[in-house]
Structures are given as C-alpha cells and as structure tokens.
Design a protein around this motif. Sequence first.
Motif, mmCIF file in Angstrom:
data_model
loop_
_atom_site.group_PDB
_atom_site.id
_atom_site.type_symbol
_atom_site.label_atom_id
_atom_site.label_comp_id
_atom_site.label_asym_id
_atom_site.label_seq_id
_atom_site.Cartn_x
_atom_site.Cartn_y
_atom_site.Cartn_z
ATOM 1 N N UNK A 37 -29.337 -20.447 27.504
ATOM 2 C CA UNK A 37 -29.488 -21.893 27.335
ATOM 3 C C UNK A 37 -28.274 -22.582 27.931
ATOM 4 N N UNK A 38 -28.507 -23.629 28.725
ATOM 5 C CA UNK A 38 -27.395 -24.365 29.309
ATOM 6 C C UNK A 38 -26.789 -25.310 28.275
ATOM 7 N N UNK A 39 -25.591 -25.788 28.555
ATOM 8 C CA UNK A 39 -24.921 -26.735 27.654
ATOM 9 C C UNK A 39 -25.740 -28.015 27.520
ATOM 10 N N UNK A 40 -26.334 -28.462 28.602
ATOM 11 C CA UNK A 40 -27.151 -29.676 28.551
ATOM 12 C C UNK A 40 -28.389 -29.458 27.674
ATOM 13 N N UNK A 41 -29.009 -28.295 27.802
ATOM 14 C CA UNK A 41 -30.176 -27.984 26.973
ATOM 15 C C UNK A 41 -29.788 -27.903 25.497
ATOM 16 N N UNK A 42 -28.638 -27.305 25.199
ATOM 17 C CA UNK A 42 -28.182 -27.233 23.813
ATOM 18 C C UNK A 42 -27.966 -28.627 23.229
ATOM 19 N N UNK A 43 -27.380 -29.505 24.011
ATOM 20 C CA UNK A 43 -27.119 -30.865 23.519
ATOM 21 C C UNK A 43 -28.421 -31.586 23.198
ATOM 22 N N UNK A 44 -29.429 -31.395 24.049
ATOM 23 C CA UNK A 44 -30.728 -32.029 23.808
ATOM 24 C C UNK A 44 -31.385 -31.456 22.561
ATOM 25 N N UNK A 45 -31.351 -30.135 22.404
ATOM 26 C CA UNK A 45 -31.938 -29.489 21.233
ATOM 27 C C UNK A 45 -31.269 -29.988 19.952
ATOM 28 N N UNK A 46 -29.959 -30.065 19.965
ATOM 29 C CA UNK A 46 -29.226 -30.488 18.773
ATOM 30 C C UNK A 46 -29.545 -31.932 18.419
ATOM 31 N N UNK A 47 -29.583 -32.788 19.440
ATOM 32 C CA UNK A 47 -29.893 -34.198 19.187
ATOM 33 C C UNK A 47 -31.285 -34.359 18.585
ATOM 34 N N UNK A 48 -32.281 -33.683 19.149
ATOM 35 C CA UNK A 48 -33.641 -33.833 18.651
ATOM 36 C C UNK A 48 -33.790 -33.261 17.247
ATOM 37 N N UNK A 49 -33.172 -32.106 16.996
ATOM 38 C CA UNK A 49 -33.243 -31.512 15.664
ATOM 39 C C UNK A 49 -32.607 -32.426 14.629
#
Length: 314
Positions: A37-49
Amino acid sequence: MPEAPALSRAAAPSISAATGNLDLIRPQPYTTWAPQVTAEERATLRRELEQGAVLYFPSLKFHFEPGEERFLDARYSDGKSKNINLRAGDTAVRGAQGTQQDLSDLYKLIRRYADSSESLIRTLFPEYIPHMTRAGTSLRPSEIAGRPVSWRKDDTRLHVDSFPSNPMLGKRLLRVFHNIDPASPRVWRVGEPFGDFAQKFVPKTHGMWPGQAALMKLLHITKRKRSEYDHRMLQLHDLAKADLDYQRDVPQQEFHFPPGSTWIVFSDQLLHAAMRGRAMMEQTIYLEPQAISDHTHSPEAVLARMLGRPMLLS
C-alpha cells in the motif's frame, strides 16, 4: 428506559425511500492480509475509516486449513454464548464444545484469524501501531435471523457498539469482519453518520449522578469506573434500538457482504445492524483516542461539542 416493543414482522426495518444517496461502503482492491500500500493510499483509507465509512475488501479471503470447515456447524458452540471466542493472551477458546482435538483446532483457527487481522491493520494503518491493543476474536457459527434475544441484544436493529460492564474510557472499537460462510452473504444495514444520529438522541440522554461511577465499580456492575462518555454511548445504543420509527425511517443502506469478503469499521461510530448470515469471524482492536488523526467525526468529539465539555472525565 421502558421496555422496548418487539420488532414484529410488519414493523421490521426496511430501506426508506429517503436513503437513495447514502453510500458508506468503500471497496478496496487488496487480496492479501499484508498488502503493498502506498502512503497516499494509506492516507485515503485512514481518512475514510475515521469519517465513518466501511472499508470493504471483496477479494480478501481467509482460508480454512484442511478439516476446519467442520467448525461452520453450530454444534461446536456450547449453546450459552452467541459466539466461540478467544481472548487476547488466552491459550484456549471459550463458548465451544467438542473433543480436546476439536478445541485445539478451534484455537488454532481463531488465533490465525487474529494474527491475520492484526497484520492487516498494522499494514494499512502503521500510525495506529503504538496505540492499538488486540482484544477478543470470535467465530460466530449460527444464523442471525430469527435468533430469540431481548431487544437490547437484538443486533438486527441499527446501533453503535457500547459495553454495559466494560467502560472503554474513550478507546475506539476497531473491528475486522470476515464472511467465512462458503455459500451465503452476510447482510448488513448501515445508517446515517454518527453526528446526525447524535443530534436526534443525545438530547434524550442524561449524565451520571455524583458518585455513580464509583458505586457501580464497587458493586462490580462495571469493571472500572465509567466515564460520562461510556454512560452516554450506552444510552445511545439503547435509544436507537428501542425506537422502531427510527429503525424504519432513518437513512440507511443495505449491503450484502459475499462469501470470502472482509470489511473494517469503527463499530462505536458506524450505525450498523446484522440482518442475515450464518458464519462470520470478527477481530476487535482497542485503539487509544490519540491515534485518530481527525477527531471531527469521532463519537467523543461529537458528544463533547454537543454537550460543551470533555466526555472522558469520570
């Protein structure tokens, strides 16, 4: 609170015509329990969760070892609990029955799911690692629909999770679910954002009287002193389940999690109801509140704004 009416078949919740734009399910492409998982993908996942969405992994499958399929049969449950569970640190399961080999194999199965789930959370949310504690892991082998339970324990009614005897003192409930049934979907309803839900029900809640938290701990009603946050959250759980008009009319979305799929939610934030399904696995992780990057949407932040004071003082 007075006894709530039963959910008769005629009064059973349905999807309201006003729910058209509610979409809280966020599909994800990952297929392993430690994905790249890229850093950008992690940030999106965390924000949505953290905003209250469901992270849904349609192709993230938890695989049985040979012979483990037998545990889909509810006969391995002791009949006293709704699930077979493993507490963090324990070396044997609870709520199960069978031979010593059965119990040993159940332990290995559930422990493997616990390890897989924690690996997934650590990979997707490395910022959570210093603040997370593995809690219980469960296998739920029985059909939800038609199970005879009291209205407070009826999880086919929309609710947020809160524990009567185990105050969380602000710790978040992060949960990893998996539909392990090979044939049938796990059917959920999810409801409106927590902030909208709180606007309807927080005015109906009340605080604790002086000394109540200490007395409840002294009498072993609770395991530790209850905070006002826990006190209000428990009332929100009960008020939502007791209100059949709310259950019927609130904006909501029904979703069928197919066999072999996984999903992650904050179950203390997401209004959810499990309607149908026969076999599921679940991992709970306790998360310290400081782990949350955006507190705007967290239950504690919402309650604190509405009531004008911090919620985590006992």
